[in-house]
Write a protein that holds these residues in place. Structure first.
Motif, mmCIF file in Angstrom:
data_model
loop_
_atom_site.group_PDB
_atom_site.id
_atom_site.type_symbol
_atom_site.label_atom_id
_atom_site.label_comp_id
_atom_site.label_asym_id
_atom_site.label_seq_id
_atom_site.Cartn_x
_atom_site.Cartn_y
_atom_site.Cartn_z
ATOM 1 N N TYR A 255 1.738 9.571 -5.051
ATOM 2 C CA TYR A 255 0.902 8.446 -5.478
ATOM 3 C C TYR A 255 1.405 7.862 -6.792
ATOM 4 O O TYR A 255 1.767 8.593 -7.704
ATOM 5 N N LEU B 67 4.841 -2.050 -3.934
ATOM 6 C CA LEU B 67 4.785 -0.741 -3.269
ATOM 7 C C LEU B 67 4.574 -0.851 -1.762
ATOM 8 O O LEU B 67 5.065 -0.016 -1.011
ATOM 9 N N THR B 68 3.850 -1.865 -1.310
ATOM 10 C CA THR B 68 3.560 -1.973 0.123
ATOM 11 C C THR B 68 4.560 -2.842 0.878
ATOM 12 O O THR B 68 5.001 -2.480 1.958
ATOM 13 N N ALA B 69 4.919 -4.013 0.304
ATOM 14 C CA ALA B 69 5.814 -4.950 0.988
ATOM 15 C C ALA B 69 7.239 -4.913 0.454
ATOM 16 O O ALA B 69 8.141 -5.492 1.054
ATOM 17 N N PRO C 85 7.800 4.900 -3.086
ATOM 18 C CA PRO C 85 8.799 4.619 -2.056
ATOM 19 C C PRO C 85 9.846 5.721 -1.904
ATOM 20 O O PRO C 85 10.558 5.764 -0.908
ATOM 21 N N THR D 180 7.354 -9.017 -4.601
ATOM 22 C CA THR D 180 6.199 -9.738 -5.123
ATOM 23 C C THR D 180 6.278 -11.199 -4.698
ATOM 24 O O THR D 180 7.282 -11.645 -4.146
ATOM 25 N N TYR E 295 -2.158 3.027 -7.325
ATOM 26 C CA TYR E 295 -1.774 1.703 -6.832
ATOM 27 C C TYR E 295 -1.250 1.752 -5.401
ATOM 28 O O TYR E 295 -1.244 0.757 -4.709
ATOM 29 N N GLY E 296 -0.747 2.895 -4.988
ATOM 30 C CA GLY E 296 -0.161 3.029 -3.656
ATOM 31 C C GLY E 296 0.765 4.230 -3.617
ATOM 32 O O GLY E 296 0.751 5.083 -4.504
ATOM 33 N N ARG E 297 1.595 4.256 -2.579
ATOM 34 C CA ARG E 297 2.516 5.375 -2.362
ATOM 35 C C ARG E 297 3.887 5.110 -2.966
ATOM 36 O O ARG E 297 4.378 3.991 -2.965
ATOM 37 N N VAL F 116 0.880 -3.599 -6.307
ATOM 38 C CA VAL F 116 0.533 -3.216 -4.929
ATOM 39 C C VAL F 116 1.504 -3.865 -3.940
ATOM 40 O O VAL F 116 1.984 -3.217 -3.007
ATOM 41 N N ALA F 117 1.840 -5.149 -4.153
ATOM 42 C CA ALA F 117 2.791 -5.839 -3.276
ATOM 43 C C ALA F 117 4.164 -5.180 -3.319
ATOM 44 O O ALA F 117 4.812 -5.009 -2.280
#
Length: 120
Positions: A31, A67-69, A26, A72, A22-24, A64-65
């Motif tokens: 992963y 993990l990235t931003a 934090p 949600t 799904y992403g990296r 994904v949101a």
């Protein structure tokens, strides 16, 4: 979601196995992938995310949101554990922990709505 190849030891040899992620993470940068039932795990540390919060499953886009931003969109349909009142909120990822923010009561029309924002 993307797919990476992970090297794993199988008996006396190393093999490459595809892993959907799904992403990296934090915390460590590893992963985040599907882990045990009901959770997502990290390839490099004990970080986990539940797949469901307050009786609402997270979509792939929500994970994904997070993990990235780090947050949600506002998600509707949460139910409090004690009273089972419906509410909406954003999920925020901070310090490796998921918490709720910007609650909004989803009471029927005519009842007072409550908005709570996290302290700075």
């Amino acid at each position: 979601m993307e797919t990476i190849n992970v090297e794993v030891k199988l008996f006396d040899r190393t093999v490459s196995v595809p892993l959907a992620v799904y992403g990296r993470c934090p915390l460590c940068g590893g992963y985040v992938h599907d882990g045990a039932a009901g959770a997502l795990g990290c390839t490099g540390c004990p970080f986990t995310l539940r797949k469901e919060y307050y009786h609402v499953p997270l979509s792939e886009a929500d994970v994904v949101a997070l993990l990235t931003a780090g947050e949600t969109r506002r998600i509707s349909g949460f139910h409090s554990q004690g009273s089972f009142n419906a509410f909406s909120a954003k999920l925020i990822l901070a310090g490796g922990k998921v918490r709720l923010a910007e609650f909004r009561d989803e009471s029927p029309p005519g009842e007072k709505a409550i908005v709570v924002r996290p302290a700075p």
